[in-house]
Design an enzyme around this catalytic site. Structure first.
Site, PDB file in Angstrom:
ATOM      1  N   LYS A 106       0.854  -1.190   0.000  1.00  0.00           N
ATOM      2  CA  LYS A 106       0.000   0.000   0.000  1.00  0.00           C
ATOM      3  C   LYS A 106       0.881   1.227   0.000  1.00  0.00           C
ATOM      4  CE  LYS A 106      -4.460   0.818   0.187  1.00  0.00           C
ATOM      5  NZ  LYS A 106      -5.530   0.003  -0.381  1.00  0.00           N
ATOM      6  N   GLY A 218     -20.722   6.879   2.680  1.00  0.00           N
ATOM      7  CA  GLY A 218     -19.750   7.172   1.625  1.00  0.00           C
ATOM      8  C   GLY A 218     -20.372   6.964   0.262  1.00  0.00           C
ATOM      9  N   GLY A 220     -18.441   7.570  -2.785  1.00  0.00           N
ATOM     10  CA  GLY A 220     -17.364   7.702  -3.762  1.00  0.00           C
ATOM     11  C   GLY A 220     -17.449   6.542  -4.732  1.00  0.00           C
ATOM     12  N   ASN A 221     -16.291   6.101  -5.226  1.00  0.00           N
ATOM     13  CA  ASN A 221     -16.281   5.010  -6.196  1.00  0.00           C
ATOM     14  C   ASN A 221     -16.982   3.769  -5.648  1.00  0.00           C
ATOM     15  OD1 ASN A 221     -14.454   2.374  -6.927  1.00  0.00           O
ATOM     16  ND2 ASN A 221     -15.010   3.553  -8.722  1.00  0.00           N
ATOM     17  N   GLY A 223     -18.943   3.274  -2.794  1.00  0.00           N
ATOM     18  CA  GLY A 223     -20.325   3.469  -2.356  1.00  0.00           C
ATOM     19  C   GLY A 223     -21.274   3.606  -3.538  1.00  0.00           C
TER      20      GLY A 223
HETATM   21  P1  NAD Z   1     -13.574   7.843  -2.608  1.00  0.00           P
HETATM   22  O1  NAD Z   1     -12.572   8.868  -2.245  1.00  0.00           O
HETATM   23  O2  NAD Z   1     -13.996   7.684  -4.023  1.00  0.00           O
HETATM   24  O3  NAD Z   1     -14.929   8.098  -1.773  1.00  0.00           O
HETATM   25  C1  NAD Z   1     -14.971   8.223  -0.383  1.00  0.00           C
HETATM   26  C2  NAD Z   1     -16.393   8.605  -0.007  1.00  0.00           C
HETATM   27  O4  NAD Z   1     -16.516   8.622   1.416  1.00  0.00           O
HETATM   28  C3  NAD Z   1     -16.817  10.003  -0.479  1.00  0.00           C
HETATM   29  O5  NAD Z   1     -18.176   9.988  -0.849  1.00  0.00           O
HETATM   30  C4  NAD Z   1     -16.653  10.857   0.773  1.00  0.00           C
HETATM   31  O6  NAD Z   1     -17.505  12.011   0.763  1.00  0.00           O
HETATM   32  C5  NAD Z   1     -17.087   9.860   1.826  1.00  0.00           C
HETATM   33  N1  NAD Z   1     -16.644  10.153   3.175  1.00  0.00           N
HETATM   34  C6  NAD Z   1     -15.406  10.437   3.622  1.00  0.00           C
HETATM   35  N2  NAD Z   1     -15.432  10.635   4.947  1.00  0.00           N
HETATM   36  C7  NAD Z   1     -16.714  10.447   5.343  1.00  0.00           C
HETATM   37  C8  NAD Z   1     -17.390  10.502   6.578  1.00  0.00           C
HETATM   38  N3  NAD Z   1     -16.741  10.783   7.708  1.00  0.00           N
HETATM   39  N4  NAD Z   1     -18.723  10.269   6.594  1.00  0.00           N
HETATM   40  C9  NAD Z   1     -19.411   9.998   5.449  1.00  0.00           C
HETATM   41  N5  NAD Z   1     -18.818   9.920   4.257  1.00  0.00           N
HETATM   42  C10 NAD Z   1     -17.496  10.149   4.210  1.00  0.00           C
HETATM   43  O7  NAD Z   1     -13.030   6.471  -2.020  1.00  0.00           O
HETATM   44  P2  NAD Z   1     -13.390   5.000  -2.482  1.00  0.00           P
HETATM   45  O8  NAD Z   1     -12.458   4.604  -3.547  1.00  0.00           O
HETATM   46  O9  NAD Z   1     -14.858   4.886  -2.684  1.00  0.00           O
HETATM   47  O10 NAD Z   1     -12.946   4.171  -1.190  1.00  0.00           O
HETATM   48  C11 NAD Z   1     -13.778   4.041  -0.043  1.00  0.00           C
HETATM   49  C12 NAD Z   1     -13.221   2.980   0.877  1.00  0.00           C
HETATM   50  O11 NAD Z   1     -13.111   1.752   0.166  1.00  0.00           O
HETATM   51  C13 NAD Z   1     -11.828   3.237   1.444  1.00  0.00           C
HETATM   52  O12 NAD Z   1     -11.744   2.631   2.721  1.00  0.00           O
HETATM   53  C14 NAD Z   1     -10.910   2.489   0.476  1.00  0.00           C
HETATM   54  O13 NAD Z   1      -9.676   2.158   1.060  1.00  0.00           O
HETATM   55  C15 NAD Z   1     -11.764   1.273   0.221  1.00  0.00           C
HETATM   56  N6  NAD Z   1     -11.450   0.560  -1.005  1.00  0.00           N
HETATM   57  C16 NAD Z   1     -11.497   1.169  -2.215  1.00  0.00           C
HETATM   58  C17 NAD Z   1     -11.239   0.432  -3.370  1.00  0.00           C
HETATM   59  C18 NAD Z   1     -11.375   1.028  -4.747  1.00  0.00           C
HETATM   60  O14 NAD Z   1     -11.254   0.281  -5.722  1.00  0.00           O
HETATM   61  N7  NAD Z   1     -11.670   2.300  -4.881  1.00  0.00           N
HETATM   62  C19 NAD Z   1     -10.876  -0.916  -3.277  1.00  0.00           C
HETATM   63  C20 NAD Z   1     -10.848  -1.521  -2.028  1.00  0.00           C
HETATM   64  C21 NAD Z   1     -11.131  -0.768  -0.904  1.00  0.00           C
END
Ligand code: NAD
Length: 427
Positions: A106, A218, A220-221, A223
């Site tokens: 990571k 959440g 983001g991607n 959610g």
């Molecule tokens: P992202 O940056 O695209 O989205 C994060 C989301 O969380 C946003 O909507 C943001 O507004 C929201 N957020 C942040 N803090 C918050 C809070 N306190 N309360 C409510 N919402 C909040 O990130 P992502 O890629 O969607 O990743 C989210 C999680 O999934 C992380 O833990 C990441 O490590 C994990 N993850 C992501 C991937 C991937 O392919 N993107 C793969 C495995 C794990």
């Protein structure tokens, strides 16, 4: 939510618990409970206004026993070495539980891309590669996008790597944009993978997904795509929360008759922040950030950050919740696991539930190596197969041994990594 939990201590506590359960040998425990290799470095960047700033960065390889270190690169103002250590360790278990030939790593840069111009972000990405070049490589360590990093960032990094290495090495970074070495389906992969696991879990428990409701933290991607597939399969999302940078606060958006996911996507920004005013004008109730957790739903999808469900706030979780699907990494603290288990809630553990992203990253490497790219349908079909196969093994073991799903997933993953370590003759 401010947290006093240390993610690396959480990751080690989870590991120690299962190491005891499976009576793991002492030498393996010592070796596997910490990363093999760490690089901590500083990246100087010229800013647009003529000043310079120095950014702290980390690349940490927990294990390369089963293949090259694999794992995302997070951009976050609160990134710490211990967060990256924990995430690198979870990557090892993630690649092992879905049985793809990769290890765990990571990276993180302490920065806030939301406050940086695109050219500043590009210089930061190129600086990251210049400083960590010796540690990276398609057969050594392969980064990917994660929180607040994206395909464009990866492409700048790839370009910098190839400029230094004087050749084409598309397998050195995954999550590249489609058309520039990326795989179709990667954008959907993590969120869809979470829902594939939830769908399998519900089927095994004789629960019809169409009869269920969910609340998501959440948007983001992960959610967003979890919400999309879950709704497409007939589930009803009651509420979604996101973080508002301008207010430095999170909010929950609720529609008891069911959120329209397309509509919410159309009013969020590139960082997954839902526009408050627009949401209210579309009939969504605006509630405090933590309200997502106390919704009277069947499924909770924590899809934002680590340490979000703790013994302190678990009491507000509705008695009707049947499944907690850890879409984010480490959203449930280890001291909350016994409470979840005691209530009989099925917990889909992070390193299984959100393994869809790394699985399609692996498919991206395969496609880059072949220089032949699959259709989205083909990618998603292979993803579904891989996720369902992994889930089935974990679910069966959990039933056979009468253990919590997280523990069953750890048993399988630790055993695979330990075997690889021993077979290589490292211990
Ligand atoms: P992202 O940056 O695209 O989205 C994060 C989301 O969380 C946003 O909507 C943001 O507004 C929201 N957020 C942040 N803090 C918050 C809070 N306190 N309360 C409510 N919402 C909040 O990130 P992502 O890629 O969607 O990743 C989210 C999680 O999934 C992380 O833990 C990441 O490590 C994990 N993850 C992501 C991937 C991937 O392919 N993107 C793969 C495995 C794990």
């Amino acid at each position: 939510m401010a947290s006093t939990y240390n993610p690396f201590e959480n990751a080690q506590a989870q590991f120690d618990k299962v190491a005891d359960m499976i009576q793991l040998e002492q030498d393996s425990r010592e070796f596997l409970r910490q990363p093999m290799r760490e690089l901590h470095f500083m990246i100087p960047v010229k800013m647009d206004d003529g000043t310079s700033k120095t950014f702290r960065a980390y690349r940490i390889q927990h294990s390369t026993a089963r293949g090259p270190a694999k794992g995302g690169l997070r951009f976050h103002p609160h990134e710490t070495a211990d967060t990256v250590r924990a995430l690198s360790m979870w990557m090892t278990w993630k690649t092992a539980v879905v049985d793809i030939p990769l290890g765990g790593g990571k990276g993180g840069i302490v920065c806030d891309p939301r406050t940086m111009s695109l050219s500043e972000q590009e210089r930061l990405c190129r600086g990251f590669v210049r400083q960590s070049f010796d540690l990276l490589g398609p057969n050594v360590d392969v980064p990917a996008p994660d929180v607040m990093s994206n395909g464009q960032h990866m492409l700048w990094m790839l370009d910098e790597y190839e400029t230094i290495a004087r050749g084409h090495y598309p397998g050195v970074i995954t999550g590249k944009p489609v058309g520039s070495g990326g795989s179709l389906g990667r954008t959907e992969a993590t969120g869809y993978g979470v829902v594939y696991i939830v769908d399998d879990l519900l089927k095994n428990e004789d629960i019809d997904i169409k009869e269920t409701t969910a609340s998501i933290q959440g948007f983001g991607n992960v959610g967003e795509y979890a919400a999309r597939l879950y709704s497409d399969l007939g589930g009803t999302v009651i509420s979604v929360s996101s973080y508002d940078l301008a207010d430095k606060a999170s909010y929950t958006f609720r529609k008891k008759t069911g959120c329209n996911i397309e509509e919410l996507v159309s009013i969020k920004d590139n960082f997954g922040c839902i526009d408050k005013e627009k949401a209210q004008s579309l009939g969504y109730e605006l509630l405090p950030g933590e309200a997502w957790l106390s919704e009277d739903v069947d499924i909770l999808f924590p899809a934002a950050l680590e340490n979000q469900i703790t013994p302190e706030n678990f009491s507000c979780v509705s008695g009707n919740v049947k499944v907690i699907a850890e879409a984010a990494n480490g959203p449930v603290t280890p001291d909350c696991d016994p409470l979840i288990e005691k209530r009989g809630i099925h917990l889909a553990p992070d390193f299984l539930a959100n393994a869809g992203g790394v699985t399609v990253s692996y498919f991206e490497q395969i496609q880059c190596n072949m220089n032949y790219f699959w259709s989205k349908e083909e990618v998603l079909e292979k993803l579904r197969y891989t996720m369902s196969k992994a889930f089935s093994g974990v679910y069966q073991l959990s039933k056979e041994r009468g253990v919590y799903l997280r523990d069953a997933a750890y048993m399988i993953a630790i055993d695979r990594v330990n075997k690889a370590v021993k077979q290589r003759g490292w211990l």
